[in-house]
Scaffold this active site. Structure first.
Site, mmCIF file in Angstrom:
data_model
loop_
_atom_site.group_PDB
_atom_site.id
_atom_site.type_symbol
_atom_site.label_atom_id
_atom_site.label_comp_id
_atom_site.label_asym_id
_atom_site.label_seq_id
_atom_site.Cartn_x
_atom_site.Cartn_y
_atom_site.Cartn_z
ATOM 1 N N GLU A 93 -91.848 -36.267 -56.592
ATOM 2 C CA GLU A 93 -91.619 -36.816 -57.929
ATOM 3 C C GLU A 93 -90.688 -35.935 -58.757
ATOM 4 O OE1 GLU A 93 -94.012 -38.288 -61.962
ATOM 5 O OE2 GLU A 93 -95.156 -37.522 -60.262
ATOM 6 N N LYS A 128 -91.106 -40.825 -55.799
ATOM 7 C CA LYS A 128 -91.565 -41.327 -57.101
ATOM 8 C C LYS A 128 -90.557 -40.904 -58.166
ATOM 9 C CE LYS A 128 -95.429 -41.376 -60.370
ATOM 10 N NZ LYS A 128 -96.875 -41.130 -60.593
#
Length: 344
Positions: free
Chosen positions: A180, A222
């Site tokens: 992420e 992500k």
């Protein structure tokens, strides 16, 4: 490392029509959310709130593929003594765990941060695996402030390197890493600035993943969407966000990655759903696009629940509705008219 098993889990996490619930707020963050609804942030209240969502049968079994947990939550039992991890597994969803330990100031780079938590991560991953976690999450944060020259290459490279080291440790522990790298939408920048910075961040991240020998088939990305900063006077349309985000991902993300699960990054519930839907309506992508939302899934159920036992059903209905809307968006089947048809 058994890559076939990692790939199987990764694909299940981005299965058609399903997405990930990010229920990994730190104790400090969830306290802020509870303050808004007038609920004291005790361990029991935090447990009861999350248990309410995990016992939302329709949402968890039909629309949620996995749940990112906070360290406190993965060890907790439900009110009846059932481990919360077991509740998640029983619904057919996959338990996951946030493993980064927050951020610190990055030396030599005023206003920029580095995510920490690599020390002893291998030992922690082993314990989390034994507790039932099959995927993990590590979040890097990149701010944009063009006036002060932020972000710097130092911040992007250092955070990308940490993300890649984390991902390699996860795969060694037979845990799927969610990678992420979040470019924040807090500033006054326009969508094109966000596009350019995110492109830089993603290209550096995948280069570092290559250097650390991370198998792309056994991870999930992500990212943020290409979106204007919240303080920008020039907000982009839903279609522009969708088109530029798809173009960005096509130029940066190898097709070997099983799927992409977006963060909501401070968007409203409906904005996050509309953007995801518009991207999936474009179609023709080598990977699935789905959601890994925190606030965009939880704001409505938190408000409906408000810490009251009598409101559990209302909280679950609100959670199920938002999960269903995002499930439809992940297939390009959502429309704003569906928002008025709340779950019973």
């Amino acid at each position: 490392m058994n890559l076939a098993d990692l790939n199987k889990i990764a694909r299940a996490m981005v299965a058609p029509g399903k997405g990930i619930l990010a229920a990994d707020e730190s104790s400090g963050t969830i306290k802020k959310r509870f303050d808004v609804i007038g609920v004291e942030s005790t361990e029991t209240n935090r447990r009861d709130y999350r248990e309410m969502m995990f016992r939302s049968k329709e949402a968890m079994s039909e629309y949620i593929s996995g749940v990112i947990l906070y360290d406190e939550t993965i060890w907790q039992n439900a009110a009846d003594g059932t481990p919360l991890v077991k509740l998640i597994e029983q619904s057919g969803s996959i338990p996951g765990i946030k493993v980064d330990e927050g951020t610190q100031k990055l030396p030599g780079c005023p206003g920029e941060l580095i995510t920490v938590g690599l020390d002893k991560l291998a030992e922690r991953l082993d314990k989390y695996y034994k507790q039932g976690a099959r995927f993990a999450k590590w979040r890097a944060v990149i701010d944009i402030d063009s006036a002060s020259g932020v972000p710097t290459h130092t911040a992007i490279m250092t955070n990308a390197h940490a993300l890649a080291r984390y991902a390699a440790l996860c795969q060694q522990a037979q845990i799927v890493p969610i990678v992420e790298p979040e470019v924040l939408m807090d500033g006054a920048h326009d969508i094109d600035t966000c596009y350019n910075v995110t492109e830089w961040v993603l290209k550096e991240t995948f280069q570092q993943l290559y250097f650390q020998r991370v198998a792309l088939e056994g991870m999930i990305l992500k990212p943020n969407m290409a979106i204007a900063g919240k303080k920008s006077s020039k907000q982009a349309s839903v279609q522009e966000v969708a088109e530029k985000t798809v173009k960005l991902l096509k130029s940066c993300v190898p097709s070997a990655v099983p799927g992409i699960a977006f963060l909501s990054g401070g968007q409203s519930d409906e904005e996050a759903t509309a953007h995801l839907d518009a991207m999936n309506k474009i179609g023709g992508l080598p990977w699935g696009l789905t959601f890994s939302y925190g606030r965009a899934l939880q704001a409505a159920p938190q408000k409906a629940w408000s810490g009251k036992v009598d409101n559990v059903a209302a909280g679950q209905a609100a959670f199920t509705h938002r999960a269903k809307m995002n499930s439809l968006a992940s297939k390009g089947e959502w429309s704003s008219s569906l928002e008025s048809k709340k779950a019973a």
